[in-house]
Design an enzyme around this catalytic site. Structure first.
Site, short mmCIF file in Angstrom:
data_model
loop_
_atom_site.label_atom_id
_atom_site.label_comp_id
_atom_site.label_asym_id
_atom_site.label_seq_id
_atom_site.Cartn_x
_atom_site.Cartn_y
_atom_site.Cartn_z
N ASP A 101 28.76 39.06 42.65
CA ASP A 101 30.47 38.39 42.42
C ASP A 101 31.71 39.24 42.35
O ASP A 101 32.45 39.49 42.63
CB ASP A 101 30.52 37.91 41.04
CG ASP A 101 29.93 36.33 40.81
OD1 ASP A 101 30.12 35.10 41.65
OD2 ASP A 101 29.58 36.22 39.96
N GLN A 148 26.16 33.03 35.26
CA GLN A 148 27.51 32.33 35.51
C GLN A 148 27.49 32.56 34.01
O GLN A 148 27.21 32.35 32.98
CB GLN A 148 26.64 30.72 35.32
CG GLN A 148 27.95 30.12 35.55
CD GLN A 148 28.68 30.29 36.86
OE1 GLN A 148 27.92 30.07 37.80
NE2 GLN A 148 29.87 29.56 36.84
N LYS A 182 25.97 25.96 43.91
CA LYS A 182 25.31 27.58 44.50
C LYS A 182 23.89 27.09 44.63
O LYS A 182 23.79 27.65 45.62
CB LYS A 182 25.07 28.88 43.24
CG LYS A 182 27.14 28.87 42.97
CD LYS A 182 27.23 29.51 41.77
CE LYS A 182 28.53 29.98 41.53
NZ LYS A 182 29.04 30.86 40.17
#
Ligand code: NDP
Length: 284
Positions: A119, A96, A52
């Site tokens: 997200d 994460q 990422k």
């Protein structure tokens, strides 16, 4: 012989578009910023976080990594998210997953500002997706849709079957197919007539988490098959939820693993971060 939908190619196109849009934003003095939080030292999470960060650098975003020790408390993590929620140069925040067991994932997701929730896991963003009025789509299902579009496949009126009902993949995937007027069935571990349902699908999405789970006898001749799974086979080799060798000759389109849905997820994260930066700067 199926047409292979290449996630490598499509994700490269998405990233190139994001990069061009980012260059435009920079002429206005705006550089999108993504904060990535990782708690503990899970090796798979570390690989994802590194990828990422690299993707951010490639498209011209600023990224900040917050690597916290495994014993970080809930309060410490929530305090960091609160700081990032208020930090103007950070447009997107992602934590994460999975988190170490003592941390409350739901509370962490809820703490991220919905405007910075790239997200799209926050309940407010999930609700917005349900009603079809959203800023961000969850990256993996959005990536699958991008692959479907890239191949020129029209979902409208098609019978779509999604295997898997997780909040991250299966449920939002079904919703996105429904938004495009697919007739959608969601299957899961309690589904009784799985083979029958799957083999009726024009579009079959596998998000099961079981290596080579979808066999040829579960697939209709000429179906479009999208494989979200990332698994290891008996030899430790990366493979999807679909038995590619068996299914490919029967499908009209299929995504490979690796090189299918996988690369799309990060590309869509970049797209969401760009969108977040634009929204937060009053650009639509
Ligand atoms: P989950 O484990 O959260 O969900 C799996 C789903 O599959 C569940 O709904 C489960 O049903 C269902 N399932 C399990 N066994 C069966 C069975 N025998 N028959 C029918 N349904 C079954 O996984 P995720 O949704 O998070 O991920 C799915 C896969 O996608 C994994 O391989 C993961 O690694 C991969 N993935 C890939 C990403 C990418 O970027 N390409 C991103 C995210 C995930 P039930 O709900 O009843 O338990």
């Amino acid at each position: 012989m199926a047409i292979i939908i290449s996630g490598k190619e499509v994700s490269a196109n998405v990233r190139a578009e994001v990069k061009a849009a980012c260059e435009q934003l920079r002429t206005k003095g705006i550089t999108p910023g993504l904060a990535v939080i990782i708690v503990g030292d899970d090796p798979a999470s570390r690989v994802y976080v590194n990828n990422k960060k690299k993707a951010c650098a490639d498209v011209g975003f600023v990224s900040e990594e917050y690597a916290l020790p495994a014993e970080t408390t809930q309060e410490e993590l929530l305090a960091l998210i609160d700081t990032l929620n208020r930090k103007p140069e950070i447009n997107g925040i992602l934590c994460q997953l999975p988190l170490p067991k003592h941390l409350d994932e739901k509370a962490v997701i809820n703490a991220i500002s919905p405007l910075k929730d790239v997200d799209a896991f926050h309940p407010s963003n999930v609700g917005r997706i349900m009603i079809g009025d959203y800023h961000f789509l969850p990256c993996t299902p959005a990536g699958v849709m991008e692959l479907i579009h890239s191949a020129g496949i029209d979902v409208s009126g098609k019978s779509c079957v999604v295997i898997g009902r997780s909040n991250i993949v299966g449920k939002p995937m079904a919703m996105l197919l429904l938004h495009e007027n697919g007739t959608v069935t969601i299957c899961h571990s309690r589904t009784r007539n799985l083979k029958e349902l799957c083999s009726s699908a024009d579009i079959l999405v596998a998000a099961v988490g079981r290596p080579k789970f979808v066999k040829a006898d579960m697939v209709k001749e000429g179906a479009v098959v999208l494989d979200v799974g990332i698994n290891r086979d008996e030899n430790g080799k990366l493979c999807g939820d679909v038995d590619f060798a068996e299914v490919e000759p029967k499908a009209s389109y299929i995504t490979p693993v690796p090189g299918g849905v996988g690369p799309m997820t990060i590309a869509m994260l970049m797209k969401n971060t760009l969108k977040a930066a634009m929204l937060q700067n009053g650009i639509d």
